[in-house]
Design a protein around this motif. Structure first.
Motif, PDB file in Angstrom:
ATOM      1  N   ASP A  38       3.516 -14.352 -15.162  1.00 44.66           N
ATOM      2  CA  ASP A  38       4.347 -13.300 -14.574  1.00 44.66           C
ATOM      3  C   ASP A  38       4.927 -12.386 -15.651  1.00 44.66           C
ATOM      4  OD1 ASP A  38       6.580 -14.518 -15.677  1.00 44.66           O
ATOM      5  OD2 ASP A  38       7.593 -14.877 -13.775  1.00 44.66           O
ATOM      6  N   ARG A  39       5.722 -11.399 -15.249  1.00 43.00           N
ATOM      7  CA  ARG A  39       6.220 -10.386 -16.179  1.00 43.00           C
ATOM      8  C   ARG A  39       7.319 -10.894 -17.098  1.00 43.00           C
ATOM      9  NH1 ARG A  39       4.345  -7.346 -11.868  1.00 43.00           N
ATOM     10  NH2 ARG A  39       2.945  -5.695 -12.564  1.00 43.00           N
ATOM     11  N   LEU A  40       7.734 -12.130 -16.883  1.00 42.51           N
ATOM     12  CA  LEU A  40       8.692 -12.752 -17.802  1.00 42.51           C
ATOM     13  C   LEU A  40       8.010 -13.816 -18.656  1.00 42.51           C
ATOM     14  CD1 LEU A  40      11.861 -13.077 -15.526  1.00 42.51           C
ATOM     15  CD2 LEU A  40      11.153 -11.187 -17.004  1.00 42.51           C
ATOM     16  N   GLY A  41       6.669 -13.846 -18.610  1.00 41.19           N
ATOM     17  CA  GLY A  41       5.908 -14.765 -19.448  1.00 41.19           C
ATOM     18  C   GLY A  41       5.769 -16.166 -18.901  1.00 41.19           C
ATOM     19  N   ARG A  42       6.119 -16.387 -17.626  1.00 43.81           N
ATOM     20  CA  ARG A  42       6.046 -17.715 -17.032  1.00 43.81           C
ATOM     21  C   ARG A  42       4.715 -17.900 -16.304  1.00 43.81           C
ATOM     22  NH1 ARG A  42      11.490 -17.119 -13.597  1.00 43.81           N
ATOM     23  NH2 ARG A  42      10.218 -15.338 -12.933  1.00 43.81           N
ATOM     24  N   ARG A  43       4.156 -19.094 -16.393  1.00 50.11           N
ATOM     25  CA  ARG A  43       2.905 -19.386 -15.691  1.00 50.11           C
ATOM     26  C   ARG A  43       3.198 -19.870 -14.274  1.00 50.11           C
ATOM     27  NH1 ARG A  43      -1.307 -22.240 -19.967  1.00 50.11           N
ATOM     28  NH2 ARG A  43      -1.397 -20.475 -21.426  1.00 50.11           N
ATOM     29  N   GLY A  44       2.447 -19.357 -13.331  1.00 47.96           N
ATOM     30  CA  GLY A  44       2.638 -19.750 -11.950  1.00 47.96           C
ATOM     31  C   GLY A  44       1.342 -19.674 -11.170  1.00 47.96           C
ATOM     32  N   GLN A  45       1.384 -20.141  -9.944  1.00 47.67           N
ATOM     33  CA  GLN A  45       0.257 -20.039  -9.036  1.00 47.67           C
ATOM     34  C   GLN A  45       0.482 -18.875  -8.091  1.00 47.67           C
ATOM     35  OE1 GLN A  45      -2.763 -21.661  -8.448  1.00 47.67           O
ATOM     36  NE2 GLN A  45      -2.513 -22.625 -10.465  1.00 47.67           N
ATOM     37  N   ALA A  46      -0.572 -18.090  -7.882  1.00 51.60           N
ATOM     38  CA  ALA A  46      -0.472 -16.888  -7.057  1.00 51.60           C
ATOM     39  C   ALA A  46      -0.999 -17.164  -5.649  1.00 51.60           C
ATOM     40  CB  ALA A  46      -1.259 -15.749  -7.696  1.00 51.60           C
ATOM     41  N   TYR A  47      -0.244 -16.656  -4.652  1.00 54.64           N
ATOM     42  CA  TYR A  47      -0.634 -16.758  -3.246  1.00 54.64           C
ATOM     43  C   TYR A  47      -0.470 -15.366  -2.637  1.00 54.64           C
ATOM     44  CZ  TYR A  47      -0.122 -21.673  -4.334  1.00 54.64           C
ATOM     45  OH  TYR A  47      -0.267 -22.898  -4.924  1.00 54.64           O
ATOM     46  N   VAL A  48      -1.503 -14.892  -1.934  1.00 51.91           N
ATOM     47  CA  VAL A  48      -1.482 -13.513  -1.461  1.00 51.91           C
ATOM     48  C   VAL A  48      -1.586 -13.435   0.055  1.00 51.91           C
ATOM     49  CG1 VAL A  48      -2.460 -12.606  -3.599  1.00 51.91           C
ATOM     50  CG2 VAL A  48      -3.978 -13.198  -1.699  1.00 51.91           C
ATOM     51  N   TYR A  49      -0.995 -12.358   0.556  1.00 52.50           N
ATOM     52  CA  TYR A  49      -1.114 -12.009   1.972  1.00 52.50           C
ATOM     53  C   TYR A  49      -1.420 -10.523   2.058  1.00 52.50           C
ATOM     54  CZ  TYR A  49       0.146 -10.674   6.699  1.00 52.50           C
ATOM     55  OH  TYR A  49       0.118 -10.148   7.963  1.00 52.50           O
ATOM     56  N   ASP A  50      -2.516 -10.196   2.725  1.00 56.89           N
ATOM     57  CA  ASP A  50      -2.923  -8.803   2.887  1.00 56.89           C
ATOM     58  C   ASP A  50      -2.426  -8.291   4.226  1.00 56.89           C
ATOM     59  OD1 ASP A  50      -4.419  -8.416   0.456  1.00 56.89           O
ATOM     60  OD2 ASP A  50      -5.931  -9.771   1.287  1.00 56.89           O
ATOM     61  N   GLY A  51      -1.552  -7.283   4.162  1.00 58.80           N
ATOM     62  CA  GLY A  51      -1.010  -6.677   5.375  1.00 58.80           C
ATOM     63  C   GLY A  51      -1.607  -5.311   5.603  1.00 58.80           C
ATOM     64  N   SER A  52      -0.899  -4.463   6.296  1.00 57.23           N
ATOM     65  CA  SER A  52      -1.368  -3.122   6.605  1.00 57.23           C
ATOM     66  C   SER A  52      -1.100  -2.195   5.422  1.00 57.23           C
ATOM     67  CB  SER A  52      -0.662  -2.599   7.861  1.00 57.23           C
ATOM     68  OG  SER A  52      -1.057  -1.281   8.142  1.00 57.23           O
ATOM     69  N   GLY A  53      -2.122  -1.984   4.611  1.00 54.83           N
ATOM     70  CA  GLY A  53      -2.005  -1.063   3.489  1.00 54.83           C
ATOM     71  C   GLY A  53      -1.365  -1.639   2.243  1.00 54.83           C
ATOM     72  N   THR A  54      -0.926  -2.906   2.297  1.00 60.39           N
ATOM     73  CA  THR A  54      -0.284  -3.521   1.136  1.00 60.39           C
ATOM     74  C   THR A  54      -0.757  -4.959   0.953  1.00 60.39           C
ATOM     75  OG1 THR A  54       1.619  -4.322   2.402  1.00 60.39           O
ATOM     76  CG2 THR A  54       1.814  -2.133   1.384  1.00 60.39           C
ATOM     77  N   ARG A  55      -0.581  -5.450  -0.245  1.00 60.32           N
ATOM     78  CA  ARG A  55      -0.831  -6.861  -0.553  1.00 60.32           C
ATOM     79  C   ARG A  55       0.429  -7.433  -1.191  1.00 60.32           C
ATOM     80  NH1 ARG A  55      -5.851  -9.374  -3.944  1.00 60.32           N
ATOM     81  NH2 ARG A  55      -6.729  -9.247  -1.840  1.00 60.32           N
TER      82      ARG A  55
END
Length: 324
Positions: free
Chosen positions: A266-283
């Motif tokens: 992430d933008r603070l240098g931390r490692r994480g797992q990513a989970y996504v949801y695709d909506g109307s025009g955005t993710r």
């Protein structure tokens, strides 16, 4: 202007036809709305700003470029939108069910505990139909006191570029300020409201889902996008403990449309797992601690171009990184 007036009328916690006069006590529902208006600053998404805003943004950027050219500086302020987080190509996605099991195991020692208050780094895209969009990075710290009053400090800072000037649009006029410049420092009196998100989030999954629905001021079950927005709203008040994070992980594992992608930094240098949801025009990309299930961040990106605002598919609309 008519649309803006109508929005204000709807937001008014004490309407003229309400059960109390304007100088009388607020009812439970009105206090919740007033508290939300005072504490929350809506992200500047898709707003049609005045032409003066666009001209001011142009003047700011032009002045900064001139300063860089004539002073010999080689560092520029954070103007362009941050790039979306990239998933590590060779990483293995961790299903939310597995993450929920890990989070449940992490509850054994009971730490960390739930704490009222938050510390978040946030980036949001300010858009105009006359000028290119610019990114406004801020850091927000909220601390609650024993008497249930709380203090909120908002600073202009961007950890991606420490020490560089930061753009802000406080008072409706974009301008550069020094890194760490305090934009606002406010103390709010105690609130008697015990409705979500003021009340502590439960650790039971069914109750937590109902809690998030109430926190979103919705009378109907939330869809997945609304649920993730409600999570972000609650994280604006609470820093979740191990038990609350485990309950949230179990809830998300039972939520439709969220899929694992793999490991990100992430933008603070931390490692994480990513989970996504695709909506109307955005993710929406939720970044979670792979061991404890704690929410580290939430990124929203455009999946469709918005040419009238100078937005391309893949541009970051907003991003929040929560810290303990």
């Amino acid at each position: 202007m008519a649309d803006e007036l109508e929005l204000l009328r709807r937001a008014n916690p004490v309407p003229v036809d309400g059960p109390h006069f304007g100088d009388g006590p607020l009812d439970h529902h009105a206090e919740r709305h007033l508290d939300r208006l005072l504490r929350e600053r809506p992200a500047p998404l898709r707003r049609r700003t005045r032409l003066a805003w666009g001209l001011a943004a142009t003047a700011v950027v032009a002045a900064l470029v001139s300063a860089l050219l004539f002073t010999g500086q080689t560092t520029a302020p954070a103007v362009a939108a941050p790039r979306p987080l990239l998933v590590q190509a060779d990483s293995t996605p961790v299903p939310l069910t597995t993450l929920a099991e890990r989070a449940g195991a992490a509850v054994a020692d009971g730490a960390p505990k739930l704490r009222k208050g938050t510390h978040v780094q946030a980036w949001s895209l300010a858009m105009s139909d006359s000028e290119p969009p610019i990114t406004l990075p801020q850091e927000r710290i909220v601390r609650w006191n024993a008497d249930d009053s709380h203090t909120e400090i908002v600073m202009a800072t961007d950890p991606r570029h420490p020490g560089r000037p930061v753009l802000t649009d406080e008072d409706g006029e974009p301008r550069p300020v020094e890194d760490g410049h305090v934009l606002s420092r406010q103390t709010y009196p105690p609130s008697w409201s015990d409705a979500p998100p003021q009340s502590p989030p439960p650790t039971n999954v069914a109750r937590l889902r109902a809690y998030l629905q109430e926190a979103a001021y919705s009378k109907t079950p939330l869809n997945t996008g609304e649920l993730l927005d409600a999570v972000a709203s609650v994280l604006g008040t609470w820093t979740l403990g191990a038990r609350e994070s485990a309950a949230l992980a179990r809830l998300l594992a039972d939520t439709e449309g969220i899929r694992p992608l793999g490991q990100v930094t992430d933008r603070l240098g931390r490692r994480g797992q990513a989970y996504v949801y695709d909506g109307s025009g955005t993710r929406r990309m939720l970044i979670m601690d792979p061991a404890t299930g704690a929410v580290l961040g939430l990124e929203t990106t455009f999946t469709k171009a918005e040419p009238e605002y100078g937005v391309r598919a893949g541009d970051v609309m907003s991003y929040s990184a929560w810290m303990r």
